[in-house]
Design a protein around this motif. Structure first.
Motif, PDB file in Angstrom:
ATOM      1  N   UNK A  37      76.762  47.253  39.416  1.00 39.24           N
ATOM      2  CA  UNK A  37      76.696  48.513  38.547  1.00 39.24           C
ATOM      3  C   UNK A  37      75.960  49.219  38.048  1.00 39.24           C
ATOM      4  N   UNK A  40      74.709  51.634  40.471  1.00 38.12           N
ATOM      5  CA  UNK A  40      75.347  52.885  39.504  1.00 38.12           C
ATOM      6  C   UNK A  40      74.344  53.617  37.955  1.00 38.12           C
ATOM      7  N   UNK A  41      74.620  53.235  37.134  1.00 32.95           N
ATOM      8  CA  UNK A  41      73.979  52.985  35.793  1.00 32.95           C
ATOM      9  C   UNK A  41      72.513  53.827  36.148  1.00 32.95           C
ATOM     10  N   UNK A  43      71.438  55.434  38.909  1.00 34.66           N
ATOM     11  CA  UNK A  43      71.655  56.954  39.125  1.00 34.66           C
ATOM     12  C   UNK A  43      72.322  57.664  38.549  1.00 34.66           C
ATOM     13  N   UNK A  44      72.810  57.174  37.510  1.00 33.95           N
ATOM     14  CA  UNK A  44      73.287  57.766  35.935  1.00 33.95           C
ATOM     15  C   UNK A  44      71.823  58.520  34.976  1.00 33.95           C
TER      16      UNK A  44
END
Lengths: 193, 193
Positions: A37, A40-41, A43-44
């Protein structure tokens, strides 16, 4: 063709294990963040903070790097940046262990894809190309934001001072995204007073 | 400038909550997957299965879509595709709720960035462009692989038949990534016998 696809899916099944690698920083609610996670964060972060990247940085390459950057932790685990006074992070022994993990994990893929992703991971680790320097800056600043949101987070667990934060984190953020660090350090500072 | 950056960071802090939205499918070890780590895994699927995308698909746009596609669940939660016989998923009421969530969440960003990301999310939801069709195929096939790895996973929880799987999942995977579904359906089938 089926053998190739089976290898791609076997790699993706193995990648699932990154969701069980725990980090020092908390998520909303207080539990420890996992490296899946976190990736993911990050990449955001790259997508949303694209206007903070120096000219010539490819945000799409940065995103690809960030999606991959922690996969070796499936074998090695995460070493918190503030643990043991920041000494364990980046040691030669750690680097050798990570290289062995990369051999195994990227080696699950068909060779052309494995070589491509391994090269991106090595570029990130080397922290020299403009894309890698920006990616590293995001990887360092996201835990700062998580700790701010948690009212201290891993800074409390590891007795971190503001000077430690500047040395271990601030320099790398400032190198890749200077205006972000200018802002974030002023938001972080009161947590150390 | 500082106000703009503060808005970008506020959006990223809000996005952290997606790590607390639980899905029906398990990760390795058996706990429920959250929508943050799911989004990471999907982006990695896009990177690794790029050779399965039809000509003309931009993998970088697909990755961007997948990073964003579940953010509305911060407000709405996840509706499992197999819950209530698949009827709750995609209802008009659900779509209205998601649009309100998108207004709020993308509305946290500076307008230019918010508009760009909202448009990508809407393109994903419409499932018409080649990029969105491929992204949707990955979003449907990843839970199948998670259930296979878990020996049944959410299929057991919801009494799913192989015919249900073909209807609710297989059609969308086959539309965007037909060779992937040809392979995965043969791996999944024994779990229903």
């Amino acid at each position: 063709m089926t053998e190739r696809l089976a290898a791609q899916l076997a790699f993706l099944a193995e990648a699932d294990r990154l969701k069980s690698v725990l980090r020092a920083t908390p998520v909303h609610g207080g539990r420890k963040e996992n490296s899946g996670e976190h990736s993911w964060h990050l990449a955001l972060y790259a997508l949303v903070l694209a206007d903070q990247a120096p000219p010539g940085v490819s945000i799409d390459r940065v995103i690809r790097m960030l999606l991959l950057h922690d996969l070796v932790e499936i074998d090695t685990g995460d070493v918190p940046i503030h643990a043991a006074g920041g000494m364990a992070h980046g040691s030669a022994a750690r680097q050798a262990e990570e290289a062995r993990a990369a051999d195994r994990i990227f080696g699950l893929l068909p060779k052309d894809i494995g070589d491509e992703l391994r090269a991106l991971w090595e570029e990130f680790e080397a922290a020299e190309s403009p894309d890698a320097v920006f990616a590293k800056a995001l990887d360092r600043v996201q835990p700062v934001m998580q700790n701010i949101a948690a009212g201290g987070g891993s800074w409390r667990d590891f007795d971190v001072t503001f000077a430690d934060l500047e040395t271990r984190v601030g320099r790398k953020v400032a190198r890749g995204a200077p205006r972000v660090w200018d802002h974030v350090r002023t938001v972080a500072r009161p947590f150390f007073e």
